[in-house]
Design an enzyme around this catalytic site. Sequence first.
Site, PDB file in Angstrom:
ATOM      1  N   ASN A   1      31.356 113.739  37.776  1.00 19.25           N
ATOM      2  CA  ASN A   1      32.361 114.747  38.105  1.00 19.25           C
ATOM      3  C   ASN A   1      33.696 114.305  37.495  1.00 19.25           C
ATOM      4  O   ASN A   1      33.857 113.141  37.120  1.00 19.25           O
ATOM      5  CB  ASN A   1      32.453 114.973  39.627  1.00 19.25           C
ATOM      6  CG  ASN A   1      33.018 113.777  40.375  1.00 19.25           C
ATOM      7  OD1 ASN A   1      34.136 113.330  40.120  1.00 19.25           O
ATOM      8  ND2 ASN A   1      32.238 113.233  41.308  1.00 19.25           N
TER       9      ASN A   1
ATOM     10  N   ASN B   1      26.082 115.060  51.229  1.00 22.50           N
ATOM     11  CA  ASN B   1      25.125 115.556  50.243  1.00 22.50           C
ATOM     12  C   ASN B   1      23.680 115.241  50.600  1.00 22.50           C
ATOM     13  O   ASN B   1      22.776 115.493  49.789  1.00 22.50           O
ATOM     14  CB  ASN B   1      25.440 114.972  48.864  1.00 22.50           C
ATOM     15  CG  ASN B   1      26.894 115.174  48.468  1.00 22.50           C
ATOM     16  OD1 ASN B   1      27.531 114.248  47.994  1.00 22.50           O
ATOM     17  ND2 ASN B   1      27.436 116.363  48.685  1.00 22.50           N
TER      18      ASN B   1
ATOM     19  N   ARG C   1      21.600 110.710  41.179  1.00 24.73           N
ATOM     20  CA  ARG C   1      21.530 110.774  42.639  1.00 24.73           C
ATOM     21  C   ARG C   1      20.158 111.182  43.169  1.00 24.73           C
ATOM     22  O   ARG C   1      19.935 111.155  44.383  1.00 24.73           O
ATOM     23  CB  ARG C   1      22.614 111.722  43.175  1.00 24.73           C
ATOM     24  CG  ARG C   1      24.034 111.273  42.857  1.00 24.73           C
ATOM     25  CD  ARG C   1      25.055 111.900  43.767  1.00 24.73           C
ATOM     26  NE  ARG C   1      24.863 111.504  45.162  1.00 24.73           N
ATOM     27  CZ  ARG C   1      25.615 111.952  46.172  1.00 24.73           C
ATOM     28  NH1 ARG C   1      26.578 112.814  45.940  1.00 24.73           N
ATOM     29  NH2 ARG C   1      25.386 111.552  47.397  1.00 24.73           N
TER      30      ARG C   1
ATOM     31  N   ARG D   1      27.286 122.411  41.142  1.00 29.56           N
ATOM     32  CA  ARG D   1      26.261 121.457  41.570  1.00 29.56           C
ATOM     33  C   ARG D   1      25.115 122.108  42.340  1.00 29.56           C
ATOM     34  O   ARG D   1      24.057 121.513  42.471  1.00 29.56           O
ATOM     35  CB  ARG D   1      26.914 120.357  42.427  1.00 29.56           C
ATOM     36  CG  ARG D   1      28.025 119.608  41.710  1.00 29.56           C
ATOM     37  CD  ARG D   1      27.489 118.641  40.670  1.00 29.56           C
ATOM     38  NE  ARG D   1      27.011 117.441  41.301  1.00 29.56           N
ATOM     39  CZ  ARG D   1      27.779 116.387  41.612  1.00 29.56           C
ATOM     40  NH1 ARG D   1      29.061 116.394  41.349  1.00 29.56           N
ATOM     41  NH2 ARG D   1      27.256 115.337  42.187  1.00 29.56           N
TER      42      ARG D   1
ATOM     43  N   HIS E   1      32.343 120.768  44.454  1.00 29.78           N
ATOM     44  CA  HIS E   1      31.627 121.090  45.690  1.00 29.78           C
ATOM     45  C   HIS E   1      32.514 121.967  46.572  1.00 29.78           C
ATOM     46  O   HIS E   1      33.743 121.818  46.561  1.00 29.78           O
ATOM     47  CB  HIS E   1      31.289 119.818  46.485  1.00 29.78           C
ATOM     48  CG  HIS E   1      30.027 119.136  46.061  1.00 29.78           C
ATOM     49  ND1 HIS E   1      29.821 117.785  46.232  1.00 29.78           N
ATOM     50  CD2 HIS E   1      28.880 119.610  45.501  1.00 29.78           C
ATOM     51  CE1 HIS E   1      28.627 117.451  45.788  1.00 29.78           C
ATOM     52  NE2 HIS E   1      28.037 118.544  45.346  1.00 29.78           N
TER      53      HIS E   1
ATOM     54  N   ASP F   1      33.008 121.728  49.708  1.00 31.50           N
ATOM     55  CA  ASP F   1      33.769 120.983  50.707  1.00 31.50           C
ATOM     56  C   ASP F   1      35.008 120.281  50.148  1.00 31.50           C
ATOM     57  O   ASP F   1      35.779 119.695  50.900  1.00 31.50           O
ATOM     58  CB  ASP F   1      32.876 119.989  51.470  1.00 31.50           C
ATOM     59  CG  ASP F   1      32.389 118.822  50.621  1.00 31.50           C
ATOM     60  OD1 ASP F   1      32.691 118.763  49.413  1.00 31.50           O
ATOM     61  OD2 ASP F   1      31.674 117.960  51.171  1.00 31.50           O
TER      62      ASP F   1
ATOM     63  N   ALA G   1      35.700 108.396  43.154  1.00 30.53           N
ATOM     64  CA  ALA G   1      34.355 108.928  42.932  1.00 30.53           C
ATOM     65  C   ALA G   1      34.288 110.423  43.232  1.00 30.53           C
ATOM     66  O   ALA G   1      33.212 111.032  43.132  1.00 30.53           O
ATOM     67  CB  ALA G   1      33.339 108.186  43.790  1.00 30.53           C
TER      68      ALA G   1
ATOM     69  N   CYS H   1      33.187 114.350  52.558  1.00 35.42           N
ATOM     70  CA  CYS H   1      32.082 113.861  51.734  1.00 35.42           C
ATOM     71  C   CYS H   1      31.369 112.677  52.379  1.00 35.42           C
ATOM     72  O   CYS H   1      30.170 112.480  52.170  1.00 35.42           O
ATOM     73  CB  CYS H   1      32.590 113.443  50.361  1.00 35.42           C
ATOM     74  SG  CYS H   1      33.118 114.820  49.311  1.00 35.42           S
TER      75      CYS H   1
END
Length: 306
Positions: A48, A97, A116, A165, A194, A196, A284, A290
């Site tokens: 990202n 996530n 991931r 995503r 995202h 959020d 990150a 998150c």
Amino acid sequence: MDFDADVAVIGDSPLAAARDAAVPSSAYRRGAILMCAPDFFGVDYIINPWMENQVGQATLERAQAQWENLRSSLAAHSDIAFVAPTPGLPDMVFTANAGLAIGDKAVVSRFHARERRPEERLFCDWFEAQGYSIAPWPDNVAFEGAGDALIDHARNIVWCGYGWRSGEEAPRHLERIFSRRTIALKLVDPRFYHLDTCFCPLSGGWLMYYPAAFDLASQEAIRAIVPAERRIEVGEKDALSFACNAVEVAGRIFLNACSDDLRARLIDAGFTPVETPLSEFMKAGGAAKCLTLELPGAARKFTPRG
């Protein structure tokens, strides 16, 4: 190294008590939250925009102190569950996530980024061990859990972001699985990859969000559902501080940082903003929300981390 200033918590504002009537206490809920200790956290790759130029730059000791500050703050108002961290999976700390869980049913994420994907089996194992029923999800539809699917308890709906995503088909699948109206919102700014990161439903029907992160049709959909008097629109500066990447528990809103103006508006709405600096995780592309996964309706008591 002294990290005291870096993890200081700004205490409850005395002004909040005078405005309690804005959100009735009955609207607040003590729930359960899933977290993962940052034992193996780091910025090891780029998936990202926030990770650009940050590979190898995160300080683990500072990250651990910041995470512990958030954990202890949340634990005073919510039950905390833990999934074990795993070597080689630095982003597993971002449990938002892991998937989406409502009651005793869970959807496990299908990560867009290959880095991931090994997390999927570990999160699935955790949900199954806790007695959740795992809903089937199509392999060809990306979905990154509560990073893109946020529950609006006041309206009994799910807001679902897509475009970066999670796939455009994700909202339809969620509506079928959970039998809840699901509102699709298209994200158009790669910095807010995202939902959020730019959108935060709050108790009492309030919503804090950054309008410019969405396409025009999504902005109109938000305005059609949330009345103007319940919308707290944040500016770009607050959005880039991840003010919307917040966790609300019992009327307190835990967030990385916020401006004086946003703080005043949240207090006027009856909330208590609590700053929990999370600079290492921002490298990150994540902050308070998150690092947590809400487990609404969880009929179990979790064992706190020792």
